[in-house]
Write an enzyme that holds these catalytic residues in place. Structure first.
Site: not given
Ligand code: ACO
Length: 323
Positions: A113, A250, A280
């Site tokens: 990225c 980004h 993304n």
């Molecule tokens: N739909 C519904 N529920 C979901 C989904 C989905 N698509 N995906 C995960 N969940 C659930 C999980 O299973 C979990 O359930 P549980 O509590 O029963 O175990 C719950 O939602 C919470 O999951 P988390 O992983 O804790 O959710 P979080 O609030 O951290 O959000 C996310 C996840 C959006 C990926 C977040 O961590 C994030 O934005 N991270 C940054 C990563 C990123 O942007 N990466 C892109 C690539 S790197 C870059 O470009 C910077």
């Protein structure tokens, strides 16, 4: 002193879009969850047979048309991608032929990225040292091919697309204001190699593999590293945050972008956001956002623009550009 001036921007998005509601029909997710956690409403997905090189060439043609110059004037093409057409040769060389660039040098840069910021910095160094005069810098990705479509924690976040920026070396000694790329700062830390990776590859599994991510871990690092590196790049350029007209981050996640802007003390109106429509697109997201914000008239000549990105590696960086 030679500066790399932006003389054109372009973008390309595949025709096919997939909404959150479309995804909710196939996996256990909802439109509300995806919007609340990421700000994403839809993503573009490449058609069967449509390759990273096709997207890249379309974005490059759009940048050439924006700059009103022929492709024969390009003497350097740097393509940022982590989804190349083939393991080798560099996809950039295919694009070189597709846009009839002719002679000159074309190669790929792989920094996930953060790829576009790295490619921009590489091209800037070529131009500043006189090794090239006109550089096409492209970010192009087909992440739909490396997503595990059964993994709801990753597949909802990404899309396909390409963006391109044309740079030309210019002597600024006669100008009242320093214009072009004023600074770039790049970092990496291999301690976080496993935070975001693809579980395949030539040397490991001989398959291309699927994207795996520790979402919370990436989030935790993103805001801190992005705000710090943006400040570092501004400091290197002898500028401060209150002089910034636009932050073009980004486009990974709306929450990361909002939190970074807040930490930097920048108001929402200075933030360029396309993640809602593009998702993304990895290395393509910044040049795509630039092509949107220049063509709709937001970014104007003379504006001070800060670019910043973080991705797998982890690799992160920022650039300061006077338009
Ligand atoms: N739909 C519904 N529920 C979901 C989904 C989905 N698509 N995906 C995960 N969940 C659930 C999980 O299973 C979990 O359930 P549980 O509590 O029963 O175990 C719950 O939602 C919470 O999951 P988390 O992983 O804790 O959710 P979080 O609030 O951290 O959000 C996310 C996840 C959006 C990926 C977040 O961590 C994030 O934005 N991270 C940054 C990563 C990123 O942007 N990466 C892109 C690539 S790197 C870059 O470009 C910077």
């Amino acid at each position: 002193m030679l500066r790399s001036r932006v003389i054109g921007c372009g973008g390309y998005l595949p025709e096919n879009t997939i909404s959150n509601a479309d995804l909710a029909k196939k996996i256990d997710t909802t439109d509300e969850w995806i919007i609340e956690r990421s700000g994403i409403h839809q993503r573009h997905i490449a058609a069967d047979g449509e390759l990273t090189s096709d997207l890249a060439a379309a974005a490059a043609r759009s940048a050439l048309s924006d700059a009103s110059i022929p492709s024969s004037e390009i003497d350097l093409l740097v393509l940022a991608t982590s989804t190349p057409d083939n393991t080798f040769p560099a996809t950039a060389t295919k694009v070189q032929k597709m846009i009839n660039m002719g002679s000159g040098l074309a190669f790929d840069v792989q920094a996930v990225c953060a790829g576009f910021i790295c490619a921009l910095s590489v091209a800037d160094n070529f131009l500043q040292t006189g090794q090239a005069k006109t550089a096409m810098v492209i970010g192009s990705e087909t992440y739909s091919r490396i997503l595990d479509w059964n993994d709801r924690s990753t597949c909802v976040l990404f899309g396909d697309g390409a963006g391109a920026v044309l740079l030309r070396a210019q002597n600024n000694s006669n100008l009242s204001e320093d214009v072009g790329i004023l600074s770039t700062c790049l970092h990496s830390d291999g301690d976080y190699y496993d935070a975001l990776y693809v579980d395949g590859g030539v040397s490991t599994t001989q398959t291309s593999g699927y994207l795996r991510m520790q979402g919370k871990e990436v989030f935790r690092h993103a805001v801190e590293k992005l705000s710090t590196v943006a400040e570092e790049a501004l400091c290197d350029a002898g500028l401060s945050i209150d002089q910034v007209d636009w932050l073009v981050p980004h486009q990974a996640n709306r929450r990361i972008m909002d939190a970074t802007a807040r930490k930097l003390g920048l108001s929402d109106e200075k933030l360029v956001i396309t993640v809602d429509k593009h998702a993304n697109t990895s290395s393509a997201s910044i040049p795509l956002a630039l092509s949107v914000a220049t063509s709709d008239g937001r970014i104007q000549a003379g504006d001070l623009v800060v670019l910043e990105a973080i991705g797998g590696g982890l690799v992160w960086g920022a650039g300061v550009v006077r338009w």
